[in-house]
Design an enzyme around this catalytic site. Structure first.
Site, PDB file in Angstrom:
ATOM      1  N   ASN A   7       0.878  -1.171   0.000  1.00 46.59           N
ATOM      2  CA  ASN A   7       0.000   0.000   0.000  1.00 46.59           C
ATOM      3  C   ASN A   7       0.918   1.224   0.000  1.00 46.59           C
ATOM      4  OD1 ASN A   7      -1.414   2.317   0.924  1.00 46.59           O
ATOM      5  ND2 ASN A   7      -3.040   1.037   1.735  1.00 46.59           N
ATOM      6  N   GLU A  34      -3.876   2.042  -2.859  1.00 46.75           N
ATOM      7  CA  GLU A  34      -3.930   3.476  -2.557  1.00 46.75           C
ATOM      8  C   GLU A  34      -3.042   4.292  -3.491  1.00 46.75           C
ATOM      9  OE1 GLU A  34      -4.152   3.868   2.124  1.00 46.75           O
ATOM     10  OE2 GLU A  34      -5.124   5.527   1.096  1.00 46.75           O
TER      11      GLU A  34
END
Length: 311
Positions: A7, A34
């Site tokens: 992430n 993300e």
DNA sequence: ATGTCCATCATCGATGGA
């Protein structure tokens, strides 16, 4: 074969850190979450210069997922988790790389709980469980990798009592994760390191990394066909201690595909295509006038409603 | 309740999300 999930918390601001890590570790596959970037802002040139091909599903400001593969183009199965045509959030993408089905996911955070965001998280989880069922039914070599936003057990939190009311640790959340794993998935990190304290995330607040106040929320789940191939697993936690870091550290597994034997991965994409979502159709419409900026396989041409399993 | 960092714009400081 090394597969990692990371992430990045903003691909734009994290690009130097991402490239340094790719250069050092050279994973064969990297699942990113993300991105926090619209489709056209994905830094494809830099990724390709590092030796990777990529497919991604962007979104302005929030979410966004990508699958990177070293020296080969990930063959996209689909994007958008099936089960809710109204869901516009970019949190799921699937591809085949070297005969392994890669499901890259960013499960909703769900805070504050209770509330609409927590409801969305639990509903998303149910859709993931349904997808997991379909993937296992193919008998394929599959890895589900990503930020699940779940600490599965008390061992996965630095201070469990402080997190009991949090959306990442509430009983409903843990129960859903356990139900998913119970379908037949192998939690790679925990299986190879039972009883060990392993964290993949440290908050930016209160010097969490310095205090090792972490959480294990990034997971790699292996289908039964792939589980025998598992050789090693770990977390590149030093990445979290560098300049301008993401709040997550890359989490990885090492597979020996020869040990997995003959899987049925080649049949998986056509057997269970990801349903085209409303968001995907919108995106296709918006980009129809110009050439696709991402990958040729991103076009909805692979959609096959005929063989689609019932919802 | 706090803390930090990011992307956005009805910008250069606020807000919302994590």
């Amino acid at each position: 074969m090394r597969i990692a999930t990371f992430n990045v918390n903003g691909i734009g601001s994290r690009l130097p850190a991402l490239l340094q890590w790719l250069e050092e570790k050279q994973p064969d596959v990297a699942c990113l979450q993300e991105l926090k970037a619209p489709q056209e802002k994905f830094p494809l040139e830099a990724i390709r210069a590092a030796g990777y091909e990529a497919i991604w599903h962007g979104q302005k400001s929030w979410n966004g997922v990508a699958i990177l593969a070293k020296g080969t183009m990930p063959q996209e199965i689909g994007r958008g988790l099936p089960g809710d045509p109204e869901d516009e959030q970019s949190r799921y993408i699937e591809a085949v790389v070297h005969d392994v089905v890669i499901a890259c996911l960013y499960l909703p955070n769900g805070n504050p709980a209770p509330g609409p965001k927590f409801d969305y998280k639990l509903k998303w989880f149910e859709r993931l469980i349904r997808r997991g069922e379909q993937l296992l039914a193919t008998g394929a070599k599959v890895v589900m990798a990503g930020d699940f936003n779940v600490m599965p057990t008390e061992l996965d939190v630095y201070k469990p009592e402080r997190w009991v009311d949090d959306a990442l640790f509430r009983p409903e959340t843990r129960e859903a994760f356990h139900r998913l794993v119970a379908q037949g998935w192998t939690d790679a990190l925990r299986t190879l390191h039972p009883g060990e304290k392993i964290y993949t995330f440290w908050d930016y607040f209160r010097n969490a990394y310095g205090r090792d106040a972490g959480l294990r929320i990034d997971h790699l789940l292996l289908s039964p066909a792939l589980a025998p191939a598992l050789q090693a697993a770990g977390v590149d936690r030093d990445v979290r201690g560098r300049e301008k870091p993401s709040d997550h550290a890359p989490t990885w597994i090492e597979l020996d595909l020869a040990a997995a034997g003959q899987g049925k991965a080649a049949a998986a994409p056509d057997a269970v295509p990801v349903k085209a979502t409303a968001a995907r159709k919108t995106a296709a419409r918006k980009t129809a006038a110009k050439p696709a900026v991402d990958s040729p396989t991103a076009a909805p041409a692979r959609r096959k409603t005929k063989s689609e399993p019932a919802a």
